[in-house]
Enzyme design. Structure first.
Site, PDB file in Angstrom:
ATOM      1  N   TYR A 191      -6.383  -5.455   0.362  1.00 33.85           N
ATOM      2  CA  TYR A 191      -6.481  -5.342   1.828  1.00 33.85           C
ATOM      3  C   TYR A 191      -7.828  -4.748   2.236  1.00 33.85           C
ATOM      4  O   TYR A 191      -8.436  -5.209   3.212  1.00 33.85           O
ATOM      5  CB  TYR A 191      -5.317  -4.505   2.387  1.00 33.85           C
ATOM      6  CG  TYR A 191      -3.951  -5.075   2.067  1.00 33.85           C
ATOM      7  CD1 TYR A 191      -3.714  -6.447   2.139  1.00 33.85           C
ATOM      8  CD2 TYR A 191      -2.886  -4.253   1.673  1.00 33.85           C
ATOM      9  CE1 TYR A 191      -2.466  -6.979   1.821  1.00 33.85           C
ATOM     10  CE2 TYR A 191      -1.642  -4.779   1.360  1.00 33.85           C
ATOM     11  CZ  TYR A 191      -1.437  -6.136   1.432  1.00 33.85           C
ATOM     12  OH  TYR A 191      -0.211  -6.668   1.121  1.00 33.85           O
ATOM     13  N   GLU A 222       2.063  -2.323   6.285  1.00 35.18           N
ATOM     14  CA  GLU A 222       2.332  -1.094   5.542  1.00 35.18           C
ATOM     15  C   GLU A 222       2.353  -1.432   4.059  1.00 35.18           C
ATOM     16  O   GLU A 222       2.787  -2.515   3.683  1.00 35.18           O
ATOM     17  CB  GLU A 222       3.709  -0.508   5.905  1.00 35.18           C
ATOM     18  CG  GLU A 222       3.749   0.198   7.233  1.00 35.18           C
ATOM     19  CD  GLU A 222       4.600  -0.551   8.239  1.00 35.18           C
ATOM     20  OE1 GLU A 222       5.250  -1.536   7.831  1.00 35.18           O
ATOM     21  OE2 GLU A 222       4.587  -0.168   9.414  1.00 35.18           O
ATOM     22  N   ASN A 238       0.361   1.553  -4.437  1.00 29.66           N
ATOM     23  CA  ASN A 238       0.183   0.132  -4.764  1.00 29.66           C
ATOM     24  C   ASN A 238      -1.310  -0.196  -4.731  1.00 29.66           C
ATOM     25  O   ASN A 238      -1.819  -0.835  -3.803  1.00 29.66           O
ATOM     26  CB  ASN A 238       0.975  -0.735  -3.778  1.00 29.66           C
ATOM     27  CG  ASN A 238       1.024  -2.190  -4.210  1.00 29.66           C
ATOM     28  OD1 ASN A 238       0.252  -2.615  -5.081  1.00 29.66           O
ATOM     29  ND2 ASN A 238       1.908  -2.959  -3.595  1.00 29.66           N
ATOM     30  N   ALA A 241       3.327 -11.725  -1.543  1.00 25.13           N
ATOM     31  CA  ALA A 241       3.651 -11.661  -2.974  1.00 25.13           C
ATOM     32  C   ALA A 241       3.124 -12.897  -3.689  1.00 25.13           C
ATOM     33  O   ALA A 241       3.107 -14.000  -3.130  1.00 25.13           O
ATOM     34  CB  ALA A 241       5.162 -11.543  -3.190  1.00 25.13           C
TER      35      ALA A 241
END
Ligand SMILES: CC(C)(COP(=O)(O)OP(=O)(O)OC[C@H]1O[C@@H](n2cnc3c(N)ncnc32)[C@H](O)[C@@H]1OP(=O)(O)O)[C@@H](O)C(=O)NCCC(=O)NCCS
Length: 142
Positions: free
Chosen positions: A115, A103, A108, A70
């Site tokens: 990623y 995960e 998102n 985050a």
């Protein structure tokens, strides 16, 4: 901007970002237990004595399970997540990890794009993995 290991004193600041970011946040104790295990690695990004983001993995039989990523909302889009994840993966490799997995909610898109850009590949779906709201998880591997 400094990327360094998370320590216990960081946890209140990390936790504030966590509760402002996720609908089902980890507790302070979850972070404390995770950083105390020598198989795990947690990093923070710090600038002017302020924690801007954090990420970490649990090291399990040669694999890094990345379970927290985050960045504080006001500083997103500055490349902070990319810098801290590159550092996390590099340090994981140095401690002998051969693969990384995570995960992510299927909707998102910012995180999935991040990623993919780091080399993670899609590896399957966990149905209804998340709550608040219920959503499938995309499983990814590097
Ligand atoms: C996902 C998150 C960590 C990205 O942090 P960030 O510091 O803003 O990301 P960066 O600036 O390093 O961006 C790196 C890449 O991520 C992707 N990305 C970041 N924000 C994006 C957005 N709003 N839309 C699409 N892609 C985005 C892009 O691929 C970007 O690369 P680019 O700048 O070359 O296009 C941040 O948005 C966040 O904290 N989100 C809430 C928590 C979360 O979803 N965590 C992941 C849970 S699995």
């Amino acid at each position: 901007m400094l990327v360094r290991k998370m320590c216990e004193n960081d946890i209140p600041f990390v936790h504030e970002i966590e509760v402002n970011t996720f609908s089902d946040p980890w507790s302070r104790d979850d972070f404390k237990k995770s950083i105390l295990d020598v198989n795990n690695l947690y990093l923070v990004v710090e600038e002017n004595n302020e924690i801007l983001g954090y990420c970490g993995f649990w090291g399990v039989v040669g694999e890094g399970q990345i379970n927290n990523v985050a960045v504080k909302e006001s500083v997103r889009g500055r490349g902070i997540a990319r810098i801290m994840l590159n550092s996390l993966i590099q340090k994981g490799k140095e401690q002998g990890l051969e693969a990384f997995t995570l995960e992510v909610r299927v909707n998102n898109h910012p995180a999935i794009s991040l990623y993919h850009s780091l080399g993670f590949k899609d590896a399957g779906i966990r149905k209804n993995f998340y709550e608040k709201p219920v959503e499938d998880a995309l499983i990814m591997w590097l």
